[in-house]
Scaffold this motif. Structure first.
Motif, mmCIF file in Angstrom:
data_model
loop_
_atom_site.group_PDB
_atom_site.id
_atom_site.type_symbol
_atom_site.label_atom_id
_atom_site.label_comp_id
_atom_site.label_asym_id
_atom_site.label_seq_id
_atom_site.Cartn_x
_atom_site.Cartn_y
_atom_site.Cartn_z
ATOM 1 N N ILE A 167 1.982 10.890 7.954
ATOM 2 C CA ILE A 167 0.605 10.529 8.262
ATOM 3 C C ILE A 167 0.332 10.922 9.711
ATOM 4 O O ILE A 167 1.238 10.907 10.550
ATOM 5 C CB ILE A 167 0.354 9.026 7.993
ATOM 6 C CG1 ILE A 167 -1.122 8.696 8.101
ATOM 7 C CG2 ILE A 167 1.222 8.159 8.866
ATOM 8 C CD1 ILE A 167 -1.473 7.318 7.554
ATOM 9 N N ASP B 6 1.434 3.399 11.895
ATOM 10 C CA ASP B 6 0.356 3.881 11.028
ATOM 11 C C ASP B 6 -0.812 4.347 11.889
ATOM 12 O O ASP B 6 -0.766 4.282 13.123
ATOM 13 C CB ASP B 6 -0.075 2.809 10.022
ATOM 14 C CG ASP B 6 -0.529 1.508 10.678
ATOM 15 O OD1 ASP B 6 -1.076 1.550 11.804
ATOM 16 O OD2 ASP B 6 -0.339 0.437 10.069
ATOM 17 N N ARG C 150 1.377 11.268 2.546
ATOM 18 C CA ARG C 150 1.911 9.909 2.583
ATOM 19 C C ARG C 150 3.232 9.706 1.850
ATOM 20 O O ARG C 150 4.083 8.973 2.321
ATOM 21 C CB ARG C 150 0.862 8.890 2.088
ATOM 22 C CG ARG C 150 -0.380 8.918 2.951
ATOM 23 C CD ARG C 150 -1.568 8.193 2.318
ATOM 24 N NE ARG C 150 -2.785 8.589 3.004
ATOM 25 C CZ ARG C 150 -3.317 7.957 4.044
ATOM 26 N NH1 ARG C 150 -2.757 6.858 4.507
ATOM 27 N NH2 ARG C 150 -4.416 8.405 4.615
ATOM 28 N N TYR D 222 7.432 5.225 5.338
ATOM 29 C CA TYR D 222 5.965 5.166 5.318
ATOM 30 C C TYR D 222 5.510 3.711 5.248
ATOM 31 O O TYR D 222 5.990 2.952 4.406
ATOM 32 C CB TYR D 222 5.412 5.944 4.119
ATOM 33 C CG TYR D 222 3.911 5.817 3.978
ATOM 34 C CD1 TYR D 222 3.063 6.562 4.798
ATOM 35 C CD2 TYR D 222 3.355 4.936 3.068
ATOM 36 C CE1 TYR D 222 1.684 6.422 4.689
ATOM 37 C CE2 TYR D 222 1.982 4.800 2.950
ATOM 38 C CZ TYR D 222 1.150 5.543 3.772
ATOM 39 O OH TYR D 222 -0.214 5.400 3.670
#
Length: 523
Positions: A72, A93, A367, A441
């Motif tokens: 990401i 994130d 992702r 992730y």
């Protein structure tokens, strides 16, 4: 005597200047956003041609197992800059802020005498440390008339097409701001081909008329995969926006009764369209209004299969139209190096912040630890160090850039950096290099609803654990099943492989200090 000194003075000054030039290598780091490895002809010629990007592979080394630690945008960039996994650099994130106390490799290079500059997309913060000069896009940036945060001018707006503007800035810096006595770190960072894929006017006619080969897995039903693959919201028909992504004008959506999937669907289209000049809008309408007229006629009779075919082609046309401008820009910068005697002592890297789905499994976006998302293009040339035309299959990661660049500059990396130098691989020396990488992730629940997971990956196998609101394991045989269609975790003939990969996973989590996840991996 006085005349002799005067005659010799230019020679003496030139000699002094020559001695003052720092001979450490320059570093040109080129990164695009969401540029899939399968969208570069050095890797795959079935979809497009990227002759300029391919020049780097031809003159240097192509890595076929390059990958990311966290697929990401902003977290990937944080890993690149810090040389640390997300759980240590803190940027797990896109929403969580970057810890600005983290030391980055550009800071270290700058302190060691490198001249440093960054142009394009950073995606977090607007005042990057360690750069003498920068112009970075405001967050995601726009394809047309973008806003930039700058080192010396505040926030500015520039008319034009963003890919071209970033290239112009990069070449202008090389031409007018470069200190010829210092080595440089130049980060040339494209927004393209990030969503929502608005091509430049010069590429609209060619690419809107192209037909692209569909992937074999376009209609994947995920029969052997778990909850995560079946519940992800990345399907081209169900989860892609019609206005922002497929370029159906908002008024046409209204006429056909098509609702917005995301609340920013229509506004994403209007934002870019309204930033265009009158001439740019005229070009857009010339090429996209006929597409809209044809869609208005066809849509009432289209079933889901028809829509999948149609939306795939629309996606590919715009995605590859954006890449065409990137490839041209890369060619301009490479030509500048060649024409100004900078090529021989410059490390040139081309990569992406992660991979991307081009309809494989019916998806777009990234992702997952699955190949199309996890793997990235990585092409590097360094004349007189890297032989031309080499292919390497080692498991390398974006984690390794900081370590590599610092060692190439003769700098001992900080002990808390976690990457491995690629310098031995440049010279064909792979003994002792890692045999597995670690992936993690975090961004769930969020857009696209890809569940949290971590993985360890070797050249042969990939073990994934989905956790948080599920507890599911998957194993893929990367040699026998490169499209990752068959989860063999529960197959009896893979029981020993599962045991070995779980042991490797525990070892790698300890090595990278991901102790919070380690407890989930225990037998």
């Amino acid at each position: 005597m006085r005349y002799l000194i005067c005659a010799l003075l230019p020679i003496l000054l030139f000699s002094c200047k020559e001695k003052a030039v720092d001979q450490r290598p320059n570093i040109l780091f080129i990164m695009s956003d969401d540029h899939a490895y399968q969208a570069i002809s050095a890797y795959d010629t079935s979809l497009t041609q990227t002759p300029n990007i391919d020049r780097i592979a031809t003159d240097g080394i192509k890595f076929t197992n390059a990958c990311v630690t966290n697929s990401i945008c902003a977290p990937s960039r944080a890993v690149i800059l810090t040389g640390k996994h997300s759980h240590l650099n803190g940027k797990i994130d896109n929403r969580f802020p970057f810890d600005t106390t983290q030391v980055t490799f550009p800071q270290i290079l700058q302190e060691a005498g490198y001249q440093t500059a960054m142009f394009g997309k950073l995606h977090f913060g607007n005042n990057p440390k360690g750069f003498d000069q920068f112009r970075i896009l405001d967050d995601q940036g726009s394809y047309y008339a973008p806003d930039f945060f700058t080192a010396h001018e505040g926030k500015i707006n520039i008319k034009g097409y963003t890919t071209d503007l970033i290239t112009d800035m990069t070449i202008d810096w090389l031409e007018n701001d470069r200190d010829e006595t210092k080595p440089f770190l130049l980060m040339y960072l494209h927004k393209a081909p990030h969503r929502e894929w608005f091509p430049a006017p010069r590429h609209q006619a060619e690419f809107t008329s192209k037909t692209f080969k569909e992937p074999e897995t376009l209609f994947d039903t995920f029969e052997t995969r778990g909850t995560a693959a079946r519940t992800a919201e990345m399907n081209l028909v169900k989860h892609m926006n019609y206005a922002g992504d497929s370029k159906i004008y908002p008024e046409v959506m209204d006429a056909l009764g098509i609702p917005e999937y995301m609340k920013w669907d229509k506004s994403a289209f209007q934002k870019e369209y309204n930033r265009m000049t009158e001439e740019e809008r005229a070009s857009w309408d010339k090429h996209y209004q006929p597409i809209n007229e044809e869609f208005k006629k066809a849509y009432p009779n289209m079933n889901e299969t028809d829509l999948m075919h149609w939306r795939y082609q629309r996606y590919m046309q715009d995605y590859f139209g954006c890449i065409a401008a990137v490839d041209e820009g890369v060619g301009r910068v490479l030509d500048y190096l060649d024409n100004n005697d900078l090529d021989d002592n410059t490390i040139v890297v081309y990569t992406s912040d992660q991979g991307f789905y081009l309809g494989e499994h019916g998806w777009f976006d990234k992702r997952f630890a699955y190949n199309e998302s996890f793997k990235t293009p990585l092409l590097i040339k360094w004349p007189n160090v890297i032989k031309s035309g080499i292919t390497n299959t080692q498991m390398v990661q974006n984690l390794d850039f900081a370590q590599t660049f610092l060692e190439a500059a003769g700098i001992t990396p900080p002990k808390d950096m976690q990457g491995e130098s690629l310098l031995p691989l440049f010279k064909g020396q792979s003994e002792g290099f890692r045999d597995a990488v670690y992936y993690h992730y975090y961004e769930y629940p969020s857009i696209h609803m890809v569940k949290r997971h971590y993985a360890t990956v070797t050249e042969e196998y990939k073990l994934i654990h989905f956790y948080n609101d599920v507890d599911e394991w998957e194993l893929y045989d990367r040699k026998k099943d490169p499209k990752e269609m068959n989860n063999v975790y529960d197959k009896a003939d893979y029981a020993d492989i599962v045991k070995d990969m779980k042991k490797k996973l525990i070892e790698i989590q300890k090595h990278y200090k991901d102790f919070e996840r380690l407890k989930y991996s225990q037998p």
